[in-house]
Design an enzyme around this catalytic site. Structure first.
Site, PDB file in Angstrom:
ATOM      1  N   GLU A   1       0.853  -1.187   0.000  1.00 46.75           N
ATOM      2  CA  GLU A   1       0.000   0.000   0.000  1.00 46.75           C
ATOM      3  C   GLU A   1       0.889   1.237   0.000  1.00 46.75           C
ATOM      4  O   GLU A   1       2.091   1.141   0.247  1.00 46.75           O
ATOM      5  CB  GLU A   1      -0.920  -0.013   1.234  1.00 46.75           C
TER       6      GLU A   1
ATOM      7  N   SER B   1       7.415  -2.318   2.949  1.00 44.38           N
ATOM      8  CA  SER B   1       8.149  -3.343   3.686  1.00 44.38           C
ATOM      9  C   SER B   1       7.424  -3.743   4.970  1.00 44.38           C
ATOM     10  O   SER B   1       7.479  -4.889   5.400  1.00 44.38           O
ATOM     11  CB  SER B   1       9.554  -2.841   4.022  1.00 44.38           C
TER      12      SER B   1
ATOM     13  N   TRP C   1       1.750  -0.286  -6.323  1.00 43.55           N
ATOM     14  CA  TRP C   1       2.802  -1.037  -7.010  1.00 43.55           C
ATOM     15  C   TRP C   1       2.330  -2.412  -7.470  1.00 43.55           C
ATOM     16  O   TRP C   1       3.038  -3.410  -7.321  1.00 43.55           O
ATOM     17  CB  TRP C   1       4.039  -1.187  -6.115  1.00 43.55           C
TER      18      TRP C   1
ATOM     19  N   ARG D   1      34.329  -7.763 -31.529  1.00 46.23           N
ATOM     20  CA  ARG D   1      34.910  -6.420 -31.587  1.00 46.23           C
ATOM     21  C   ARG D   1      36.439  -6.510 -31.560  1.00 46.23           C
ATOM     22  O   ARG D   1      37.003  -7.165 -30.685  1.00 46.23           O
ATOM     23  CB  ARG D   1      34.409  -5.625 -30.391  1.00 46.23           C
TER      24      ARG D   1
ATOM     25  N   GLU E   1       9.049  -7.562  -4.200  1.00 52.73           N
ATOM     26  CA  GLU E   1       8.798  -8.728  -3.336  1.00 52.73           C
ATOM     27  C   GLU E   1       9.764  -8.788  -2.162  1.00 52.73           C
ATOM     28  O   GLU E   1      10.298  -9.835  -1.809  1.00 52.73           O
ATOM     29  CB  GLU E   1       8.809 -10.014  -4.168  1.00 52.73           C
TER      30      GLU E   1
END
Length: 390
Positions: A135, A140, A164, A275, A370
């Protein structure tokens, strides 16, 4: 440029079925995902048709029971599929992980009747899910969430705002964690909310540094009514349900991080081999070879860590500490590897003509979602030394 980036990672899979599954995924990646990944990410386009295809192919229900339309695959296999998807396009790999996370509460804590009614469509019916825990004022500190569900007979009315939310505004169902009792973790419950519920609306998608093809939005619940038959688990069990889902979800993030890192390494190997400077390939210079060696070592270590955690989960053993370690290590490694890939490409790495800069921008969010990596360190420390005294 060479063809090194096309060489697949060698994997150890437990069954012939799992090997066939991975071959199917790699074919889908080469045909349907990788060719359009850069263009669609730049345009901010969410590939809903890919998720429909993955659902029809059984890829959105891999770790769940076959009885309900799942794939019946162990997490050890499911996570390696996620890694392949994320290496091609993180929007797809992370999206599959979030969908799996959204199904977890029902699959693990729902009644048999609930699983029979809702799971088949969620796992293989073309639906897309989202997980609603965070929210605006409780990220956290999830136990302090304020979205509230009030019971009136056989119906719950939910009011609040979630933040989120991956797939916010486009998901067909939302696993919503809401307060049904007093303050703290014990007053929280879980609900399965349909995406077309009256009173449910999404804010404008966030404007992000990376993952532009994956919509992230706030979700408003204004008098959303759901029957008690859509409450998942016991009343007051929601915080336990949320944490259990996150343990498994962190393994999904770990696999996605390794996938992005592997893609960055493959690109760097391809570029430095092709390269030439001072009359020889750039990859012949010892300083750059050492960077490549360090990148490969971090990827292999991260892969081993998430697979070991997955095997613990598959064996029914505790894996919370290992999941936190895997999420912490793999996402930090992805940030280092993608940053080094940009450096190895020199000025080209800073341009959008090569995907190195996109990989670096995408890796950053994996250290946050998460559970930030600071939270992962707290989780690991609690397992090692116990909770902090206060």
């Amino acid at each position: 440029m060479t063809d090194r980036a096309a060489q697949p990672v060698e994997r150890r899979l437990p069954t012939e079925e799992a090997r066939d599954l991975l071959a199917l995924v790699r074919e889908m990646v080469q045909r349907d995902i990788a060719p359009r990944a850069a263009e669609e990410e730049d345009a901010g386009r969410f590939p809903r048709e890919l998720f429909t295809l993955m659902s029809e192919s059984g890829l959105l229900g891999l770790p769940y029971d076959e009885e309900y339309g799942g794939g019946g695959q162990p997490y050890e296999v499911y996570l390696q599929v996620l890694e392949e998807l994320a290496a091609a396009r993180l929007t797809v790999g992370l999206g599959a992980s979030v969908h799996t996370l959204a199904c977890h509460a029902l699959a693990s804590f729902g009644t048999k009747e609930q699983r029979s009614e809702f799971l088949p469509a969620m796992l293989g019916g073309g639906l897309l899910g989202a997980y609603c825990l965070s929210e605006p004022s409780s990220g956290s500190d999830a136990a302090s969430l304020t979205t509230r569900a009030v019971r009136d007979g056989g119906t719950w009315t939910i009011n609040g705002t979630k933040a989120w939310i991956t797939h916010g505004g486009i998901a067909d169902f939302y696993t919503v964690i809401a307060r049904t009792g007093g303050e703290g973790a014990r007053g929280i419950s879980a609900f399965l909310v349909p995406g077309d519920a009256e009173g449910l609306s999404a804010a404008a998608p966030e404007r992000k540094m990376g993952m532009k093809g994956s919509p992230t939005a706030g979700l408003h619940l204004d008098g959303v009514r759901v029957p008690d038959a859509r409450r998942l688990g016991e009343e007051g069990q929601g915080f336990t349900i949320a944490l259990a889902a996150l343990d498994s979800g962190r393994l999904g993030i770990s696999a996605c991080a390794v996938g992005v890192a592997q893609a960055a390494l493959d690109l760097a190997l391809d570029f430095t081999a092709g390269r030439r400077q001072f009359g020889r390939p750039v990859s012949d210079f010892q300083g750059l070879r050492f960077m490549l060696a360090d990148m490969a070592t971090q990827i292999e270590a991260g892969r081993a860590l998430y697979l070991e955690a997955a095997r613990l989960r598959d064996a029914g053993l505790p894996f919370s500490k290992q999941a936190a370690m895997a999420k912490l290590f793999c996402t930090d490694a992805a940030m280092r590897v993608t940053t080094d890939a940009v450096q190895l490409l020199g000025g080209y790495g800073y341009t959008a003509d090569f995907p190195a800069e996109r990989f670096m921008r995408e890796a950053k969010v994996l250290q946050i979602v998460e559970g930030t990596n600071q939270i992962q360190r707290m989780v690991v420390a609690r397992h090692l030394a116990g909770p902090e005294s206060s």
